[in-house]
Design an enzyme around this catalytic site. Structure first.
Site, mmCIF file in Angstrom:
data_model
loop_
_atom_site.group_PDB
_atom_site.id
_atom_site.type_symbol
_atom_site.label_atom_id
_atom_site.label_comp_id
_atom_site.label_asym_id
_atom_site.label_seq_id
_atom_site.Cartn_x
_atom_site.Cartn_y
_atom_site.Cartn_z
ATOM 1 C CG ASP A 1 -35.208 12.990 -14.052
ATOM 2 O OD1 ASP A 1 -35.099 13.412 -15.208
ATOM 3 O OD2 ASP A 1 -34.287 12.439 -13.425
ATOM 4 N NE ARG B 1 -34.481 19.218 -13.415
ATOM 5 C CZ ARG B 1 -33.428 18.764 -14.080
ATOM 6 N NH1 ARG B 1 -33.526 17.604 -14.750
ATOM 7 N NH2 ARG B 1 -32.290 19.427 -14.084
#
Length: 321
Positions: free
Chosen positions: A149, A152
């Site tokens: 995450d 990203r």
């Protein structure tokens, strides 16, 4: 005695096989063991991966059973039910907890000294489940957490700001899932405070833009699963990054899932938090500064994890060994 150059991967599906491929390319390990309930699948994946060896560094990769992981220094668990379209990570919990009872029982029969790296979703819940079932020290039960995450978010911020994503320093912490959140209060671009950088160099990056980038980050897996059925390339690289930090004793700081033993006042719960990683696993959990709003979000995420554990009747004293 453990072999520091041996890794076992439990689960030879898309994530497990892609992780094995990434690790082979990294040349971190000289021996990689694949274990799967579908032994035929594991044998096939090992054979296919073995044919890449002439192009890479020498690595012995083979399918086996739990007895073969007795000397593995790192055990990566990717086994579990896949996340279906429209299904949240937390919807998976009951199915995968049942699978983990069997997996951890069989691991503990043969190896109690390795580092466990949990990748199966919902990863924070299953990291806590693995810690409790195995009885391993918390420092040696690690989840892949929000490493992906965070990557990203860095990628999207880099695109928005027009800078190399590797120079974006920011974390996503909490649950790897719907209650995760970005720590924008301490985010920076090579030492320049994110707010200052946005105001001076990127007027298109206001509060609403940052929220939109976070929402794209949080929901990325859902969109990928809807489009192609599952995610595996990026998570495999996240696992490789964690394995590298451990094997090379880097003291790298990564937001992995780990038992929060007092940080932020949290106890008996595993969440994704920035941790120092080395050859012995997690050597320190960092209590990075949070804004008041971020502190509320962290406590909300922790409460969500507690509720899930309570709903499945998982008590701290539950252990296999």
């Amino acid at each position: 005695m453990l072999n520091p150059r041996k890794c076992a991967i439990v689960g030879a599906g898309n994530v497990g096989a892609t992780t094995a491929f990434s690790l082979m390319q990294s040349a971190l390990f000289s021996e990689i063991l694949l274990i799967d309930i579908n032994q035929k699948r594991a044998i096939g994946e090992a054979a296919d991966l073995g044919h890449t060896v002439p192009f890479l560094s020498p690595t012995e990769i083979y399918a086996g059973d739990y007895a073969d992981l007795a000397d593995a220094a790192l055990i990566i668990i990717t086994a579990g039910a896949a996340q279906a379209p429209g299904e949240t990570r937390l919807d998976l919990v009951r199915k995968n907890v049942r699978i983990f009872h069997t997996v951890l029982r069989d691991i503990c029969k043969f190896n109690y000294e390795a580092i466990l790296l949990v990748v199966t979703n919902p990863v924070d819940i299953l990291t806590e489940v693995a810690r409790q079932l195995s009885g391993f020290p918390a420092s040696r039960v690690i989840g892949s957490g929000t490493v992906l995450d965070t990557a990203r978010l860095k990628f999207l911020l880099g695109q928005q700001l027009g800078v190399d994503a590797r120079h974006v320093h920011a974390f996503i912490i909490g649950e790897h899932g719907d209650t995760e959140f970005p720590v924008y209060s301490s985010a920076n671009i090579s030492g320049i405070d994110l707010d200052h950088f946005c105001n001076a160099d990127c007027p298109r990056c206001g509060e609403q833009d940052l929220q939109r980038l976070f929402e794209q980050t949080r929901d990325a897996a859902y969109h990928i699963i809807e489009a192609k059925g599952s995610t595996y390339y990026a998570i495999a690289e996240a696992v490789r990054r964690i394995a590298t930090a451990i094997l090379r004793d880097e003291a790298a700081i990564l937001p992995v899932s780990v038992a929060a033993q007092g940080v932020y006042g949290l106890q008996r719960i595993s969440l994704s938090l920035p941790c120092v990683l080395g050859k012995n696993g997690v050597t320190k959990v960092l209590e990075i500064p949070l804004s008041d709003a971020e502190e509320v979000l962290l406590q909300r995420s922790a409460q969500r994890m507690r509720q899930v554990l309570s709903d499945i009747g998982f008590a701290p004293e539950t252990q296999l060994v």
